[in-house]
Design a protein around this motif. Structure first.
Motif, mmCIF file in Angstrom:
data_model
loop_
_atom_site.group_PDB
_atom_site.id
_atom_site.type_symbol
_atom_site.label_atom_id
_atom_site.label_comp_id
_atom_site.label_asym_id
_atom_site.label_seq_id
_atom_site.Cartn_x
_atom_site.Cartn_y
_atom_site.Cartn_z
ATOM 1 N N UNK A 172 0.817 -1.217 0.000
ATOM 2 C CA UNK A 172 0.000 0.000 0.000
ATOM 3 C C UNK A 172 0.850 1.266 0.000
ATOM 4 N N UNK A 173 2.186 1.109 -0.123
ATOM 5 C CA UNK A 173 3.123 2.234 -0.132
ATOM 6 C C UNK A 173 2.972 3.082 1.138
ATOM 7 N N UNK A 174 2.622 2.459 2.253
ATOM 8 C CA UNK A 174 2.308 3.211 3.466
ATOM 9 C C UNK A 174 3.556 3.570 4.255
ATOM 10 N N UNK A 175 3.541 4.743 4.865
ATOM 11 C CA UNK A 175 4.586 5.128 5.805
ATOM 12 C C UNK A 175 4.428 4.312 7.080
ATOM 13 N N UNK A 176 5.542 4.037 7.738
ATOM 14 C CA UNK A 176 5.493 3.242 8.960
ATOM 15 C C UNK A 176 4.632 3.914 10.025
ATOM 16 N N UNK A 284 8.226 -1.528 -7.841
ATOM 17 C CA UNK A 284 7.638 -2.751 -8.398
ATOM 18 C C UNK A 284 6.373 -2.433 -9.187
ATOM 19 N N UNK A 285 5.582 -1.508 -8.676
ATOM 20 C CA UNK A 285 4.351 -1.104 -9.363
ATOM 21 C C UNK A 285 4.662 -0.475 -10.717
ATOM 22 N N UNK A 286 5.642 0.422 -10.757
ATOM 23 C CA UNK A 286 5.994 1.099 -12.002
ATOM 24 C C UNK A 286 6.630 0.131 -13.006
ATOM 25 N N UNK A 287 7.408 -0.834 -12.513
ATOM 26 C CA UNK A 287 8.025 -1.821 -13.400
ATOM 27 C C UNK A 287 6.977 -2.693 -14.089
ATOM 28 N N UNK A 297 -1.179 8.742 -6.242
ATOM 29 C CA UNK A 297 -2.462 8.646 -5.534
ATOM 30 C C UNK A 297 -2.420 7.577 -4.449
ATOM 31 N N UNK A 298 -1.821 6.437 -4.758
ATOM 32 C CA UNK A 298 -1.746 5.356 -3.774
ATOM 33 C C UNK A 298 -0.865 5.769 -2.598
ATOM 34 N N UNK A 299 0.260 6.447 -2.903
ATOM 35 C CA UNK A 299 1.196 6.848 -1.857
ATOM 36 C C UNK A 299 0.760 8.101 -1.109
ATOM 37 N N UNK A 300 -0.288 8.764 -1.606
ATOM 38 C CA UNK A 300 -0.793 10.005 -0.997
ATOM 39 C C UNK A 300 0.271 11.097 -0.982
ATOM 40 N N UNK A 301 1.024 11.183 -2.086
ATOM 41 C CA UNK A 301 2.003 12.255 -2.234
ATOM 42 C C UNK A 301 1.310 13.503 -2.779
ATOM 43 N N UNK A 302 1.749 14.661 -2.324
ATOM 44 C CA UNK A 302 1.169 15.916 -2.798
ATOM 45 C C UNK A 302 1.623 16.238 -4.216
ATOM 46 N N UNK A 303 2.806 15.736 -4.590
ATOM 47 C CA UNK A 303 3.357 16.052 -5.907
ATOM 48 C C UNK A 303 3.920 14.794 -6.553
ATOM 49 N N UNK A 304 3.761 14.646 -7.889
ATOM 50 C CA UNK A 304 4.361 13.496 -8.571
ATOM 51 C C UNK A 304 5.884 13.526 -8.524
ATOM 52 N N UNK A 311 11.224 6.096 -7.823
ATOM 53 C CA UNK A 311 11.209 5.318 -9.059
ATOM 54 C C UNK A 311 12.630 4.925 -9.444
ATOM 55 N N UNK A 312 12.952 3.649 -9.326
ATOM 56 C CA UNK A 312 14.285 3.160 -9.698
ATOM 57 C C UNK A 312 14.234 2.300 -10.952
ATOM 58 N N UNK A 313 13.166 2.418 -11.724
ATOM 59 C CA UNK A 313 13.020 1.575 -12.908
ATOM 60 C C UNK A 313 14.064 1.880 -13.963
#
Length: 327
Positions: A172-176, A284-287, A297-304, A311-313
Motif C-alpha cells: 500500500x506504499x504506506x509510511x510506517x 515494483x508497481x511502475x516496473x 495517488x496510492x502513496x498520498x504524495x502531494x506532488x508526482x 522510481x528506480x526503474x
C-alpha cells in the motif's frame, strides 16, 4: 494593564519536542515575557506534526545557542547577516541546512506577527540550492522483497504480526507511522473489497484497497491474535517475553529494530529500513506498467515529483547503456 507573566517552565527535557522547555534560551528570556510566550506558542500552537516540531525545536535551539556564543543577547539584535553567517558556517548536509533556515524563518515570521520584533531578519536570507531527482532510500528488488517475506517464521504471533506489517507497507506504499497508527476499524470492507485506512501526515485520511497478499497476511495475523471487540484497538502491538500480546502499540523504533533483524536473517543489506518498503512497492508497481500519477495517488504524495524520487526503474537501463562503453 498588568504585565503579562512568562509561561510556566516545564521540567522534563522531553517536553522540548512538544513545545515546552526545561529552560528558555537566554536570548529569548532577555527579550521579555511577551517574547517568551510567543516563542513557546510557535512550537506548541503552529506545528501539529510531532516529528516536524521536534526537528524545528532542535534547529532553533542550535541557532540561538550559536547566537549567544557570539554575544547576541536579544531576538531584536539578530540581523540578516547573522542568519546568513550561521547558514554559511553550517557543517551539516544541504537538506539539514535548508530545514534549519525554514525553522528560523518561520519563527521570526511568527514573532513579527506577534509584534515582538518589527521585521524578520530571515526574509532576505537565501539558502543553498539543492535539487534532488533520485531519492536515497534503499530499495529492494522484487526477489529480495519476496525472500524477506518468505523468510519470516509464521508459526508464531510475532512472525504473523511482522509479515502483516511489512506486507501493508509494501503493498500500500504506506509510511510506517501510518501503519502503526492503524486500529481494528481501519481494516474494513467496502462493498466486495477490503481496504486499509491510513492516517497520514497532516491529518489526512487515506483509504487504499488491500492487495490480496496484504489481505492474506493481515487475516492470518488477526485469526491468530486475540483482539478485543473494541474497534479502536491498535492492530500492531508489542509482544512480551512470554509471547503474549500487550496493549502497547509498536513505535517506529520497535518496527525499525524488527526490520533490521528480519533483513539480516534474510541476507539483505543492512541499509534496509522502514521506508525501504514504500520505495520497493512503488518501484515494483511502475516496473509492471503502473503510472506515476496512480502511484502518487496510492502513496498520498502531494506532488508526482516526490513519487518520482522512489522510481528506480531506470537504474538497469542506465547500467546497460554504460556497459556499451567498450575499451
Amino acid at each position: 494593564m498588568a504585565k503579562r507573566d512568562a509561561p510556566a517552565i516545564i521540567s522534563k527535557p522531553n517536553d522540548l519536542a512538544r513545545g515546552g522547555f526545561d529552560r528558555l534560551p537566554p536570548i529569548v528570556s532577555n527579550s521579555g515575557a511577551a517574547a517568551s510566550v510567543k516563542f513557546i506558542e510557535f512550537f506548541a500552537v503552529t506545528i501539529r506534526n510531532r516529528n516536524t516540531r521536534a526537528a524545528y525545536v532542535q534547529a532553533v535551539l542550535q541557532f540561538l545557542s550559536w547566537c549567544e556564543a557570539r554575544n547576541i543577547r536579544s531576538l531584536r539584535d539578530v540581523q540578516p547577516v547573522t542568519i546568513a553567517l550561521y547558514i554559511e558556517k553550517h557543517e551539516l548536509s544541504v537538506p539539514t541546512i535548508k530545514q534549519h533556515l525554514a525553522a528560523i524563518r518561520k519563527l521570526f515570521d511568527w514573532l513579527v506577527t506577534g509584534q515582538i520584533i518589527p521585521y524578520s531578519p530571515a526574509t532576505s536570507v537565501r539558502g543553498p540550492r539543492h535539487v534532488v531527482t533520485r531519492g536515497k532510500t534503499p530499495i529492494l528488488s522484487v526477489d529480495q522483497a519476496r525472500s524477506l517475506l518468505d523468510s519470516i517464521d509464521t508459526s508464531t504471533i510475532v512472525g504473523l504480526r511482522d509479515r502483516a506489517l511489512i506486507g501493508i507497507m509494501v503493498y500500500s506504499f504506506a509510511r510506517v507511522t501510518a501503519v502503526i497508527k492503524m486500529r481494528r476499524r481501519d481494516y474494513f470492507q467496502d462493498r466486495k473489497r477490503w481496504k486499509f485506512r491510513l492516517h497520514e501526515k497532516g491529518g489526512k485520511r487515506h483509504d487504499v484497497p488491500a492487495h490480496h497478499n496484504a489481505e492474506e497476511y493481515l487475516d492470518a495475523y488477526l485469526d491468530a491474535a486475540t483482539f478485543e471487540k473494541d474497534a479502536k484497538a491498535l492492530l500492531f502491538r508489542t509482544i512480551d517475553r512470554k509471547g503474549m500480546m500487550t496493549n502497547r502499540g509498536m513505535s517506529r523504533t520497535d518496527v525499525l529494530k524488527m526490520v533490521k533483524r528480519r533483513a539480516k536473517k534474510a541476507g539483505l543489506p543492512f541499509s534496509t529500513c522502514c521506508h525501504t518498503f514504500r520505495g520497493t512497492g512503488i518501484t515494483a508497481y511502475l516496473e509492471n506498467g503502473g503510472t506515476i500519477e496512480n502511484a502518487q495517488a496510492i502513496a498520498a504524495h502531494a506532488s508526482p515529483k516526490t513519487t518520482k524520487l522512489y522510481d528506480r526503474t531506470s537504474d538497469e537501463i542506465t547500467l546497460d547503456e554504460i556497459e556499451r562503453i567498450v575499451i
